[in-house]
Write an enzyme that holds these catalytic residues in place. Structure first.
Site, PDB file in Angstrom:
ATOM      1  N   LYS A  16       0.840  -1.213   0.000  1.00 28.76           N
ATOM      2  CA  LYS A  16       0.000   0.000   0.000  1.00 28.76           C
ATOM      3  C   LYS A  16       0.862   1.245   0.000  1.00 28.76           C
ATOM      4  O   LYS A  16       2.053   1.212   0.321  1.00 28.76           O
ATOM      5  CB  LYS A  16      -0.923   0.005   1.226  1.00 28.76           C
ATOM      6  N   ASP A 144      -1.404  -2.418  10.037  1.00 33.31           N
ATOM      7  CA  ASP A 144      -1.615  -2.434   8.584  1.00 33.31           C
ATOM      8  C   ASP A 144      -2.145  -3.769   8.060  1.00 33.31           C
ATOM      9  O   ASP A 144      -2.454  -3.896   6.885  1.00 33.31           O
ATOM     10  CB  ASP A 144      -0.312  -2.105   7.838  1.00 33.31           C
TER      11      ASP A 144
END
Length: 311
Positions: A16, A144
């Site tokens: 990401k 995350d």
């Protein structure tokens, strides 16, 4: 299928970038409230889980991974063992991770490994938790990991671990410039706190709680790269640039040569350049490469951890 043929499941999960990152004032407990817009991009980790009595982990792929731990301190190993423990599964798994997400660039490769491992082992073992059941485990493993499981575009708030999906349309085209200067996340935060103390007169006090700007959410919702370029922001960038001044030159180079905007992603040192099209991304990639900068192209948003069909 021969009797010696062991079953295996392969799952792919994305890295990401942080398109937007706001950091609140330092709190008494030493933490900061953060607000982030994450976008999952087309750099994928692939984890293959194979039936085995014990747990093991190895890495393959184009990224230098010799120095990565393969014991319980690795998130993938931790993920497999956590799932086994919670579901009462008594066997093990042989994990092979094909790495494509740059290491220690703030791109969430380790978190993608953990998310992919959860999905792969759940499928391999028939433990049947499914995505919804795996989410709480993902959250325990790291801030995350739930995002790598879900993918797409999402807003992270609190300590970064409270996720809500953001509506997103179209595709954004990124060039990721990789730097060799390793930056430690805690050091980047400390440098930001010091910078804010020193410049308190100009900056004023920081709010304790922060949120993602409406302009960013709007840009992503309509899929407009030009608007997103104007709205991208990272509070940690000032600190990252202080610790790694060469990143300033890199940002200027990219922005002067076709990028709509560049930003240090998260705590760095990866720099994400937003471009207007796949062609512009390819041209910028070529220019950076000729200047001796390691770079990759990626597009987003892409889905989270998914089982790849067996060949």
């Amino acid at each position: 299928m021969g009797t010696n043929q062991r079953r295996s499941v392969t799952v792919r999960a994305p890295g990401k970038i942080n398109v937007f990152f706001r950091v609140g004032a330092l709190q008494d407990d030493g933490y900061h409230d953060v607000a982030s817009l994450y976008q999952a991009v087309s750099l994928f980790e692939e984890v293959t889980a194979t039936e085995a009595d014990a747990f093991s982990l190895r890495f393959t792929g184009p990224i230098e991974s010799d120095h990565l731990p393969v014991d319980d301190s690795n998130l993938a190993m931790a993920a497999a063992k956590l799932l086994a423990e919670r579901t009462g599964y008594s066997g093990g798994a042989e994990l092979t991770v094909l790495k494509r997400v740059p290491i220690a660039g703030g791109m969430g490769g380790g978190s993608a490994d953990a998310a992919a491992t959860l999905v792969a082992c759940d499928e391999l073992w028939g433990t049947g938790l499914g995505r919804a059941g795996l989410l709480p485990l993902a959250a325990e493993l790291g801030a995350d990991v739930p995002f790598a499981l879900e993918g797409g575009t999402a807003v992270g708030t609190g300590r970064g671990d409270e996720l809500s999906p953001a509506l997103a349309k179209g595709a954004f085209h990124w060039v990721l410039a990789l730097s060799d200067s390793g930056l430690s996340t805690p050091v980047v935060y400390r440098t930001l706190d010091q910078h804010r103390d020193v410049h308190l007169g100009d900056l004023g006090p920081q709010p304790e709680f922060v949120k993602v700007d409406t302009a960013v959410l709007q840009a992503v919702r309509v899929g407009d790269a030009g608007s997103l370029a104007e709205a991208m922001h990272n509070d940690l960038q000032v600190a990252a640039l202080k610790l790694a001044p060469e990143l300033t030159e890199l940002l200027e180079l990219g922005e002067s040569r076709g990028a709509l905007a560049g930003i240090v992603s998260g705590s760095g040192p990866t720099v994400a350049f937003l471009t207007g099209s796949p062609q512009e991304a390819a041209e910028l990639l070529g220019m950076l490469t000729r200047n001796g900068i390691r770079a990759l192209t990626a597009s987003g948003p892409v889905p989270g951890a998914r089982v790849l069909d067996a060949p």
